[in-house]
Motif scaffolding. Structure first.
Motif, PDB file in Angstrom:
ATOM      1  N   ARG A 102       0.840  -1.195   0.000  1.00 21.89           N
ATOM      2  CA  ARG A 102       0.000   0.000   0.000  1.00 21.89           C
ATOM      3  C   ARG A 102       0.876   1.247   0.000  1.00 21.89           C
ATOM      4  O   ARG A 102       1.769   1.385   0.842  1.00 21.89           O
ATOM      5  N   GLU A 103       0.617   2.145  -0.937  1.00 23.67           N
ATOM      6  CA  GLU A 103       1.443   3.342  -1.075  1.00 23.67           C
ATOM      7  C   GLU A 103       1.464   4.173   0.201  1.00 23.67           C
ATOM      8  O   GLU A 103       2.489   4.767   0.543  1.00 23.67           O
ATOM      9  N   LYS A 104       0.360   4.215   0.930  1.00 23.74           N
ATOM     10  CA  LYS A 104       0.303   5.032   2.137  1.00 23.74           C
ATOM     11  C   LYS A 104       1.236   4.523   3.231  1.00 23.74           C
ATOM     12  O   LYS A 104       1.568   5.265   4.165  1.00 23.74           O
ATOM     13  N   ASP A 105       1.675   3.265   3.103  1.00 25.02           N
ATOM     14  CA  ASP A 105       2.561   2.681   4.110  1.00 25.02           C
ATOM     15  C   ASP A 105       4.007   2.551   3.628  1.00 25.02           C
ATOM     16  O   ASP A 105       4.867   2.080   4.363  1.00 25.02           O
ATOM     17  N   ARG A 106       4.283   2.972   2.401  1.00 28.62           N
ATOM     18  CA  ARG A 106       5.619   2.802   1.836  1.00 28.62           C
ATOM     19  C   ARG A 106       6.690   3.486   2.689  1.00 28.62           C
ATOM     20  O   ARG A 106       7.735   2.895   2.982  1.00 28.62           O
ATOM     21  N   ALA A 107       6.452   4.715   3.075  1.00 24.62           N
ATOM     22  CA  ALA A 107       7.468   5.514   3.770  1.00 24.62           C
ATOM     23  C   ALA A 107       7.864   4.934   5.118  1.00 24.62           C
ATOM     24  O   ALA A 107       8.956   5.206   5.621  1.00 24.62           O
ATOM     25  N   THR A 108       7.004   4.127   5.721  1.00 26.51           N
ATOM     26  CA  THR A 108       7.303   3.545   7.028  1.00 26.51           C
ATOM     27  C   THR A 108       7.680   2.067   6.939  1.00 26.51           C
ATOM     28  O   THR A 108       7.806   1.399   7.961  1.00 26.51           O
ATOM     29  N   SER A 109       7.847   1.565   5.731  1.00 26.60           N
ATOM     30  CA  SER A 109       8.182   0.154   5.537  1.00 26.60           C
ATOM     31  C   SER A 109       9.685  -0.068   5.546  1.00 26.60           C
ATOM     32  O   SER A 109      10.470   0.870   5.378  1.00 26.60           O
ATOM     33  N   PHE A 162       2.616  -6.462  -6.236  1.00 33.36           N
ATOM     34  CA  PHE A 162       2.541  -7.872  -5.824  1.00 33.36           C
ATOM     35  C   PHE A 162       1.300  -8.132  -4.964  1.00 33.36           C
ATOM     36  O   PHE A 162       1.224  -9.147  -4.265  1.00 33.36           O
ATOM     37  N   VAL A 163       0.334  -7.234  -5.005  1.00 32.02           N
ATOM     38  CA  VAL A 163      -0.870  -7.353  -4.183  1.00 32.02           C
ATOM     39  C   VAL A 163      -1.969  -8.074  -4.957  1.00 32.02           C
ATOM     40  O   VAL A 163      -2.286  -7.718  -6.096  1.00 32.02           O
ATOM     41  N   GLY A 164      -2.536  -9.094  -4.349  1.00 27.69           N
ATOM     42  CA  GLY A 164      -3.659  -9.799  -4.964  1.00 27.69           C
ATOM     43  C   GLY A 164      -3.231 -10.795  -6.024  1.00 27.69           C
ATOM     44  O   GLY A 164      -2.046 -11.120  -6.179  1.00 27.69           O
ATOM     45  N   THR A 165      -4.210 -11.283  -6.781  1.00 26.81           N
ATOM     46  CA  THR A 165      -3.971 -12.301  -7.808  1.00 26.81           C
ATOM     47  C   THR A 165      -4.564 -11.885  -9.158  1.00 26.81           C
ATOM     48  O   THR A 165      -4.873 -12.732  -9.999  1.00 26.81           O
ATOM     49  N   ASP A 166      -4.702 -10.581  -9.349  1.00 20.58           N
ATOM     50  CA  ASP A 166      -5.402 -10.075 -10.527  1.00 20.58           C
ATOM     51  C   ASP A 166      -4.477  -9.659 -11.666  1.00 20.58           C
ATOM     52  O   ASP A 166      -4.897  -9.005 -12.611  1.00 20.58           O
TER      53      ASP A 166
END
Length: 217
Positions: free
Chosen positions: A37-44, A53-57
């Motif tokens: 999730r982009e909103k969590d990138r800075a704290t990862s 790599f999210v989901g199977t779509d």
């Protein structure tokens, strides 16, 4: 076990030791260093990933209930009656799902199995090629691999930190600026920094993302 796959495709390996080699890429969903999730990138722990790599779509993605089902789907991508079968497991972090059962199923249909992992989790011992790419401050538990590929520069992951890892081949890959759609001055500086480091430490070699240059998957 159910395998969750974001995407699969047949292409040329774009970087590292096997650059230019035909391969089926199997990208597993999920990662242990960033939730995607982009909103969590800075704290990862890993902040520069440029891969969804999210989901199977994704392209040819889906859920596979059995190892042989996934192995056959991977085999379907390979040209008919051609040898030198090669599959690369990537992610996200493939070690979250990759197991001996799937590798055995692929060996049974003639595939050489490789993985590109961040090295924070144990890997199945029957893999034919292991590429470790450390990320940030994450602890690497893998002590030996075929290929060590380090994105450079990383403040928390300098090459010297991984001198204890036994690797047949060591590569530096210039850090891409994920905030820029085109080559930025910072990215160009990172490439030059890789060149300079390799010249000063010849046990390391430069690798570039040739698949982006060629505009292929």
């Amino acid at each position: 076990m159910t395998y969750s796959v974001k995407e699969m495709f047949y292409t040329l390996q774009g970087e590292g030791f096997h650059t230019g080699r035909p391969a089926v890429f199997c990208r597993f969903s999920g990662c242990n260093l960033w939730n995607g999730r982009e909103k969590d990138r800075a704290t990862s722990i890993c902040r520069f990933c440029d891969t969804d790599f999210v989901g199977t779509d994704g392209q040819n993605g889906g859920k596979f209930r059995e190892a042989r089902e996934l192995a056959q789907r991977i085999a379907d991508f390979w040209p008919a009656d051609q040898a030198h079968r090669f599959v690369v497991f990537t992610g996200g972090e493939p070690a979250l799902q990759l197991d001996e059962t799937l590798i055995a199923a692929l060996h049974d249909v003639g595939f050489e199995c490789a993985v590109e992992s961040n090295g924070t989790l144990p890997l199945p011992p029957s893999l034919d090629w292991v590429c470790i790419s450390p990320k940030g401050s994450a602890e690497v538990v893998i002590e030996a691999c075929d290929e060590l590929k380090l994105v450079f520069p990383q403040a928390d992951a300098q090459p010297e930190r991984f001198s204890h890892i036994h690797a047949q081949h060591r590569f530096l890959s210039p850090l891409n600026d994920w905030t820029q759609a085109q080559l930025s001055p910072a990215q160009n500086n990172n490439t030059q920094a890789c060149v300079q480091y390799c010249l000063e430490h010849p046990q390391w070699r430069l690798t570039l993302q040739t698949h982006k240059v060629l505009n292929i998957d």
